[in-house]
Design a protein around this motif. Structure first.
Motif, mmCIF file in Angstrom:
data_model
loop_
_atom_site.group_PDB
_atom_site.id
_atom_site.type_symbol
_atom_site.label_atom_id
_atom_site.label_comp_id
_atom_site.label_asym_id
_atom_site.label_seq_id
_atom_site.Cartn_x
_atom_site.Cartn_y
_atom_site.Cartn_z
ATOM 1 N N THR A 252 9.944 -40.948 16.387
ATOM 2 C CA THR A 252 10.404 -40.966 17.773
ATOM 3 C C THR A 252 10.543 -39.539 18.298
ATOM 4 N N GLN A 253 10.583 -39.431 19.614
ATOM 5 C CA GLN A 253 10.837 -38.151 20.264
ATOM 6 C C GLN A 253 12.317 -38.034 20.631
ATOM 7 N N GLU A 284 2.061 -39.634 20.817
ATOM 8 C CA GLU A 284 1.109 -40.262 21.736
ATOM 9 C C GLU A 284 1.185 -39.662 23.136
ATOM 10 N N ASP A 287 7.038 -36.281 26.080
ATOM 11 C CA ASP A 287 7.988 -36.432 27.182
ATOM 12 C C ASP A 287 8.535 -35.051 27.544
ATOM 13 N N LYS A 368 -2.218 -46.071 16.507
ATOM 14 C CA LYS A 368 -1.535 -47.042 17.371
ATOM 15 C C LYS A 368 -2.122 -48.434 17.201
ATOM 16 N N GLN A 392 6.704 -43.645 18.405
ATOM 17 C CA GLN A 392 5.916 -43.058 19.489
ATOM 18 C C GLN A 392 4.764 -42.222 18.944
#
Length: 466
Positions: A252-253, A284, A287, A368, A392
């Motif tokens: 995750t971010q 992917e 952010d 993915k 992510q």
């Protein structure tokens, strides 16, 4: 012609085939295995696919090569699960080398697609351009061409800029991290580490007698600012180790707002930051800015490796640092890393001509495509037993047991079925994440994804509670 008949993951099928051959010959000692050409004809795949499968087995210590003779299977003493005391990580490593073991514990993004073949082809072309001659200049910190390419890649503005002299390349990631521990004089020093964290990094810090304080990531994927502020005010923190892009093994971010808050706090305290960028290219969709883009580059070090994005033929690790130049140079000279200058040039050309960026785009898509059905099946079949942390990016999935099950019991139950998992406590030195597991993106041939998840579910439901 054969390449067109191969599946996208042909080498994995070859790998499984060779594992069975090795298991069949386990009692016969060191047995000669079929040649590259023999296997290519037998399995109807390319020689490069066979070569890659053999290289994986050689890296795992299951086969060895003899010049002008071929590959041989190492004698394996017994195929029953091996007891190695109470050290979970040692048990994981020992049993991962057993023939026939299914590795739900593995973490290898390039298993779906690597750049090893293009890299080796380019290396052969460069060998014709650069005949073997004694190097004119010793380059203990790596090939200048590759260092310059990496410096340019990490430069994002006149302030956030790097130069070739700021880049240091070592034989592998562990060697580079050991240099950093020595240069930064981390023995007995206090560092903050986001948790969960890669067990290789944690064990290396533990062996170096570094005092590690773990900062658990919140459900949102970010750090708790109040706790970080309190630690910076009360502890003599030498540096903080944080991820760039993806926080692995969660995949995750850190949310942009949390990342900005943390960056401002670190700047206010003048804290040194060590950024782990091993998985930064696998996110992917980023952010906002990366953490490093909001930090003072004069109090920042970044480390990474090519192996997670290029393949096992590019095992080198590297670090970027504006400071500590004389100490970094001295330690790299003392290490005397033996690196192929031609292979480093080949990696540099893959970056310069855009091939690596094209590869990364495809790799992220393939990962993915494999994650989506696995997450769907986990939620469908094990929704009452596991909570999936939505990734992510990356090649693994982080899950949490809904009951307080004893993951060591789950580990042992699956081990008896020749299935290996990575319990969450491996990713902590302080006993955190005991109800978590890291799962790789499964590919199990005949048994299939559904069969592997069924076995995991049975083990979770039968396991004792903590």
């Amino acid at each position: 012609m054969k390449a067109g008949r191969e599946s996208g993951f042909a080498y994995q099928a070859v790998y499984r085939y060779l594992i069975r051959l090795i298991a069949d010959s386990a009692e016969a000692g060191n047995v000669r295995l079929p040649s590259l050409r023999q296997l290519a004809d037998r399995l109807n795949v390319s020689i490069s696919t066979i070569q890659y499968a053999y290289s994986l087995l050689e890296k795992e210590g299951l086969v060895y090569s003899v010049a002008k003779s071929g590959y041989y299977a190492r004698a394996i003493a017994g195929l029953t699960p091996q007891a190695v005391g109470n050290d979970l990580l040692e048990a994981l490593y020992v049993n991962a080398r057993r023939p026939g073991m299914r590795l739900l514990s593995a973490e290898d993004p390039v298993s779906v697609q690597s750049l090893d073949s293009p890299l080796l082809l380019l290396e052969r072309e460069l060998l014709r351009q650069y005949p073997r001659k004694p190097p004119l200049l010793d380059q203990p910190c790596g090939e200048l061409e590759l260092r310059a390419v990496l410096a340019a890649r990490y430069t994002t503005s006149p302030r956030q800029c790097w130069h070739a002299e700021d880049v240091y390349i070592g034989a592998d990631l562990r060697g580079v991290l050991e240099v950093l521990v020595a240069v930064l004089q981390l023995r007995h020093a206090t560092i903050l580490v986001e948790s969960p964290c890669d067990w290789v990094i944690l064990r290396l810090l533990q062996a170096a007698e570094v005092r590690v304080i773990e900062l658990p990531l919140q459900a949102c994927g970010g750090l708790e600012p109040q706790r970080l502020e309190a630690l910076l005010n009360t502890e003599n923190v030498r540096l903080i180790l944080l991820s760039s892009g993806l926080s692995m093994p969660r995949g995750t971010q850190v949310p942009a707002e949390n990342r900005n808050t943390i960056a401002s706090m670190l700047a206010e305290h003048g804290t040194w930051v060590l950024e782990n960028d091993c998985y930064g290219d696998l996110v992917e969709a980023l952010d906002g800015e990366r953490l490093r883009d909001r930090l003072d580059p004069d109090r920042l070090l970044i480390f990474s490796t090519f192996e997670k994005t290029v393949g096992i033929e590019a095992p080198y690790g590297f670090v970027l640092s504006r400071q500590w130049k004389s100490e970094m140079l001295r330690h790299f000279l003392m290490r005397s890393f033996r690196l192929s200058p031609i292979r480093q040039k080949a990696i540099a050309r893959l970056y310069a001509n855009g091939r690596i960026d094209q590869h990364l785009s495809v790799l992220r898509r393939l990962l993915k495509e494999r994650r989506t059905p696995m997450i769907h099946l986990l939620r469908e079949r094990l929704g009452d037993a596991l909570q999936v942390v939505e990734p992510q990016g990356g090649a693994t999935i982080w899950v949490r047991a809904l009951r307080p099950v004893d993951m060591r019991d789950v580990f042992q139950r699956l081990l008896r079925q020749q299935v290996l998992i990575a319990p969450g406590e491996l990713f902590s030195l302080q006993g955190l994440h005991r109800r978590h597991l890291r799962l790789n993106l499964l590919d199990h041939g005949e048994t299939g994804l559904a069969g592997a998840i069924t076995m995991l579910g049975d083990a979770l439901r039968l396991a004792s509670l903590e």
